[in-house]
Design an enzyme around this catalytic site. Structure first.
Site, PDB file in Angstrom:
ATOM      1  N   LYS A   5      -8.803 -27.933  13.254  1.00  0.00           N
ATOM      2  CA  LYS A   5      -8.921 -27.966  11.802  1.00  0.00           C
ATOM      3  C   LYS A   5      -9.352 -29.343  11.294  1.00  0.00           C
ATOM      4  CE  LYS A   5      -7.652 -24.237   9.945  1.00  0.00           C
ATOM      5  NZ  LYS A   5      -6.387 -23.804   9.625  1.00  0.00           N
TER       6      LYS A   5
ATOM      7  N   LYS B 248     -15.894 -23.318  11.898  1.00  0.00           N
ATOM      8  CA  LYS B 248     -14.975 -22.248  11.518  1.00  0.00           C
ATOM      9  C   LYS B 248     -15.240 -21.938  10.040  1.00  0.00           C
ATOM     10  CE  LYS B 248     -10.172 -20.818  11.842  1.00  0.00           C
ATOM     11  NZ  LYS B 248      -9.901 -20.390  10.487  1.00  0.00           N
TER      12      LYS B 248
ATOM     13  N   LEU C 230      -6.515 -17.314  15.664  1.00  0.00           N
ATOM     14  CA  LEU C 230      -6.683 -18.444  16.577  1.00  0.00           C
ATOM     15  C   LEU C 230      -5.521 -19.411  16.449  1.00  0.00           C
ATOM     16  CD1 LEU C 230     -10.428 -19.192  15.791  1.00  0.00           C
ATOM     17  CD2 LEU C 230      -9.559 -18.294  17.951  1.00  0.00           C
TER      18      LEU C 230
ATOM     19  N   ASP D  96       0.827  -1.199   0.000  1.00  0.00           N
ATOM     20  CA  ASP D  96       0.000   0.000   0.000  1.00  0.00           C
ATOM     21  C   ASP D  96       0.861   1.249   0.000  1.00  0.00           C
ATOM     22  OD1 ASP D  96      -2.093  -1.634   0.018  1.00  0.00           O
ATOM     23  OD2 ASP D  96      -2.836  -1.127   2.022  1.00  0.00           O
ATOM     24  N   ALA D  97       1.989   1.192   0.733  1.00  0.00           N
ATOM     25  CA  ALA D  97       2.843   2.378   0.826  1.00  0.00           C
ATOM     26  C   ALA D  97       3.402   2.728  -0.558  1.00  0.00           C
ATOM     27  CB  ALA D  97       3.975   2.120   1.805  1.00  0.00           C
TER      28      ALA D  97
ATOM     29  N   TYR E 218       2.117   1.923  -3.406  1.00  0.00           N
ATOM     30  CA  TYR E 218       1.002   2.361  -4.232  1.00  0.00           C
ATOM     31  C   TYR E 218       0.683   3.825  -3.952  1.00  0.00           C
ATOM     32  CZ  TYR E 218      -3.660   2.822  -6.146  1.00  0.00           C
ATOM     33  OH  TYR E 218      -4.736   3.265  -6.842  1.00  0.00           O
ATOM     34  N   ASP E 219       0.596   4.159  -2.661  1.00  0.00           N
ATOM     35  CA  ASP E 219       0.253   5.533  -2.291  1.00  0.00           C
ATOM     36  C   ASP E 219       1.290   6.512  -2.833  1.00  0.00           C
ATOM     37  OD1 ASP E 219      -2.006   4.729  -1.077  1.00  0.00           O
ATOM     38  OD2 ASP E 219      -1.214   4.753   0.963  1.00  0.00           O
TER      39      ASP E 219
ATOM     40  N   GLU F  91     -18.238 -24.043  17.622  1.00  0.00           N
ATOM     41  CA  GLU F  91     -18.823 -23.432  16.424  1.00  0.00           C
ATOM     42  C   GLU F  91     -18.075 -23.875  15.173  1.00  0.00           C
ATOM     43  OE1 GLU F  91     -18.004 -19.289  17.089  1.00  0.00           O
ATOM     44  OE2 GLU F  91     -18.831 -19.338  19.118  1.00  0.00           O
TER      45      GLU F  91
ATOM     46  N   CYS G  33      11.183 -33.030 -21.428  1.00  0.00           N
ATOM     47  CA  CYS G  33      11.356 -33.098 -22.876  1.00  0.00           C
ATOM     48  C   CYS G  33      12.577 -32.264 -23.206  1.00  0.00           C
ATOM     49  CB  CYS G  33      10.120 -32.519 -23.547  1.00  0.00           C
ATOM     50  SG  CYS G  33      10.390 -32.017 -25.240  1.00  0.00           S
TER      51      CYS G  33
END
Ligand code: IVH
Length: 716
Positions: A333, A135, A100, A50-51, A53-54, A133, A462
């Protein structure tokens, strides 16, 4: 000889540019920035920080401010919908978004619970309640509500700072703009996962394909790509869902347990995952894992495991965090997804560098929501069962056509054949004999070659090199691909068509295609019309100016991938300089070899590959004909006169004065090397708050440790 650009980015301050120089650089920057925008917004695959790019954007704006006449309808400053810099605004998370720790085996889950018991000093009879839950394999999102109104939606980013995608998130039906209910805290940050269902992902890819647009690799990427749109109406047209499962800053806690919070999110108007369950023991957690894994393939969204969280929030608080992961939660996992099917045939594919890869042609079978009919068999030894990946699984058991095999798909990885069921082998199945000749029309000999690392088993190659049509086609495909010349409308299919008709035999031919079209008459070819031909020629024309790193990468030199191409481009600065050096290296010139060797990231293997490439007269011809057609832009050379030039720096801890990307980009621009680990060779460790093991390593090796401010002072 190549025409190299006279424009030196960042060298001449904008105030000193002549109007001619300014015009040239303005145009160049416009093309470059547009390319980065495309990669970032449409392909979700940025190639610059990003730097960096900016900085391009700042220079572009500065030139435009000084020479307003340069502005045209195409100017980036006139494009709306994105932040002033062209990308999304940055948002600092009030509470960092962490990740996590992972458990893979059941023993890891036992350890996790044991650690918690010890930490909380619980007795054997004390019960622990967990919220278990699924993931979700999507994108995490933080939604900030003030007085119940959605004010900001931010991606995770690096955990400390994300991107402001509020306008796009507001188009999701499953994200309420206003929280329901009476007692809503002043500040509520709801966190969860944005995802796309498998069915919607397949439909979207169909649509993209029909429109000739980018195909996404998996639902996660398509969700990310859909969110990273400058135009929220595009996001609105993509079906995205949201599951709430966590929170950030809360001015008040409405509940005192994880499960209570989940129910509260529901009352506020969110979807939460219906499979979430309360568990009380390791046995129940493991049963939950098994139960969800059984359903995995049938679920309409991708999951990659389950998450166990301590339900009591006062306990969560006591347990706290170890570095960047909570002690009170763990992700358990799933192993890669597998399926059983019949191997109908083995086909040999020839890659760009001549490697022969056996591909299994399978009876189509669903694996985790995707239909698979091809899978890799790696190499000759792998088929024989005497080496290569997965070898311990089936030592001595070869794979034959007609066999029933087990295939595996893990994330984005190409599906692979991992095992064979011997009791299902047909009686007449014969061992597979690997071809001794390349399937190309030259029928050149196939040689066996050890890989550089010797790990993957022997490869068959080849020996036809650039005379082998498969290798030629593969090189042309790489040449025009997104990572190299990025020519829109010149994909695999088109290259095959042009190659088979003899219209494009080598890269230079792409750039003479338009001039030869009075003979070819592409507009009369099925699938083409005047508009598409015009668009294709315009796309080719646009790429006559090319950055040095893309050009070097596009040459298809073995061992020279994108990173190496960038290192060579930065090291030499111009095509002329690199080309002169490469030709000298090919003649064995020791001084030039030593010079190349001294470049960062370049060693013997790359030098040998460059030498081999440039000693081949066929290649030299290809390069010469190609460079005549192009303008190759100079690369930015790293500075050598800064205080940190040539030094090795490690950044650690939670940096507060700059983002990690920014720090890295600045250091590299000043000629320093940024490393991820501390060793004797490290010159500086820049440590932000919370720095841990790397700080200890620095002390051990006597490496100088700097605060962020000291670092800023050092680099001036
Ligand atoms: S809880 C402190 N719950 O997994 C971390 N994360 O590796 C709080 N994820 O970035 C995260 N499903 O994108 C949590 N039910 C779930 C999740 C979940 C998916 C993702 C999330 C996070 C990553 C952590």
């Amino acid at each position: 000889m190549a025409k190299t650009s006279k424009v030196k980015t960042d060298k001449t301050p904008v105030e000193l540019l002549t109007s001619k120089q300014a015009a040239a650089e303005y145009a160049r920057l416009q093309t470059e920035i547009a390319g980065h925008d495309k990669r970032y917004y449409q392909q979700d695959a940025p190639v610059v920080s990003d730097a960096d790019y900016d900085e391009l954007r700042r220079r572009y704006n500065a030139i435009e401010a000084r020479f307003p006449d340069l502005r045209t309808l195409e100017s980036l400053s006139l494009k709306v919908g994105a932040a002033p810099t062209g990308r999304f605004k940055k948002v600092r998370h009030a509470v960092p978004m962490l990740s996590l720790d992972n458990a893979f085996a059941e023993a890891d889950v036992v350890d996790f619970v044991g650690r918690i018991r010890r930490f909380l000093k619980l007795g054997d009879d004390d019960k622990i309640t967990f919220s278990a839950e699924p993931k979700i394999d999507g994108l995490s999102m933080s939604l900030r509500y003030e007085d119940g109104e959605l004010v900001t939606a931010a991606t995770r980013g690096d955990g400390a700072e994300g991107e402001d995608v509020t306008a796009n998130i507001k188009t999701l039906k499953e994200v309420p703009h206003r929280l329901k209910g009476k007692h809503i805290p002043k500040v509520t940050e709801v966190r969860g996962e944005v995802y796309m269902t498998k069915a919607d992902f397949l439909k979207l890819n169909e649509r993209q394909k029909a429109a000739g647009d980018q195909i996404f690799a998996n639902p996660r990427n398509s969700a990310a790509g859909s969110l990273r749109q400058k135009d929220p109406s595009i996001t609105a047209s993509r079906p995205l869902g949201f599951f709430a499962y966590a929170w950030g800053e809360m001015s008040e806690m409405p509940e005192d347990s994880q499960s209570g919070m989940i129910k509260w999110f529901e009352r506020c108007g969110f979807n939460t995952n219906p499979l979430t369950k309360i568990c009380h023991s390791v046995e129940e957690l493991i049963a939950f894992h098994r139960h969800i894994e059984e359903q995995r393939a049938r679920l309409d969204y991708d999951i990659d495991g389950v998450v166990y969280k301590i339900d009591r929030l006062d306990w969560q608080e006591r347990l706290g965090f170890v570095s960047r992961t909570p002690r009170w939660a763990i992700a358990h996992k799933f192993p890669a997804e597998r399926a059983t099917t019949v191997l109908n045939d083995i086909e040999i594919q020839v890659g760009r560098t001549g490697t022969l890869t056996p591909v299994a042609k399978l009876e189509p079978v669903g694996v985790g929501g995707v239909v698979v009919s091809n899978a890799t068999l790696h190499n000759e030894d792998y088929i024989k069962g005497i080496g290569g990946d997965g070898e311990p699984l089936r030592e001595g058991r070869d794979i034959r056509i007609g066999d029933t095999v087990i295939i595996q798909r893990a994330g984005d990885v190409i599906p692979q054949v991992v095992d064979v069921l011997l009791d299902k082998r047909p009686k007449n199945a014969k061992p597979y004999s690997f071809p001794k000749k390349c399937p190309c029309h030259l029928h050149t000999d196939v040689v066996r070659e050890e890989t550089a690392t010797g790990e993957e088993g022997a490869r068959n190659r080849c020996t036809g090199e650039f005379a082998c049509p498969f290798q030629k086609i593969q090189h042309l495909i790489l040449f025009a691909s997104r990572r190299a010349f990025d020519i829109e409308g010149l994909g695999e299919k088109q290259i095959e068509l042009f190659f088979e008709n003899g219209w494009v035999k080598e890269p230079a031919d792409i750039f003479t295609l338009a001039a030869r079209n009075n003979k070819i008459k592409l507009e009369d070819v099925e699938g083409y019309g005047e508009t598409s031909v015009r668009n294709l020629f315009a796309a080719i024309e646009e790429r006559r100016r090319i950055s040095l790193e893309c050009f070097i990468f596009a040459l298809g030199i073995r061992q020279v991938g994108e990173t190496t191409a960038l290192a060579l481009a930065r090291g030499y600065g111009s095509w002329q300089a690199f080309h002169d050096a490469a030709l000298k290296v090919a003649t064995g010139d020791e001084e030039t070899i030593a010079e190349m060797d001294a470049l960062d990231q370049i060693g013997d293997t790359v030098i040998a590959a460059v030498a081999a490439y440039f000693s081949e007269s066929h290649n030299k011809g290809i390069v010469e004909r190609l460079t005549r057609e192009l303008t190759i832009l100079d690369a930015q050379k790293p500075k050598t006169d800064s205080a940190v030039a040539g030094k090795t720096v490690v950044f650690t801890g939670a940096l507060e004065r700059f983002t990690r990307d920014e720090a890295k980009a600045t250091a590299e621009r000043l000629g320093a090397k940024v490393s991820g680990s501390v060793s004797k060779k490290t010159d500086y460790v820049v440590a932000g708050p919370g720095a841990g093991s790397k700080l200890a390593e620095a002390k051990k090796h006597g490496v100088q440790v700097l605060t962020e401010d000291e670092w800023l002072k050092l680099i001036g």
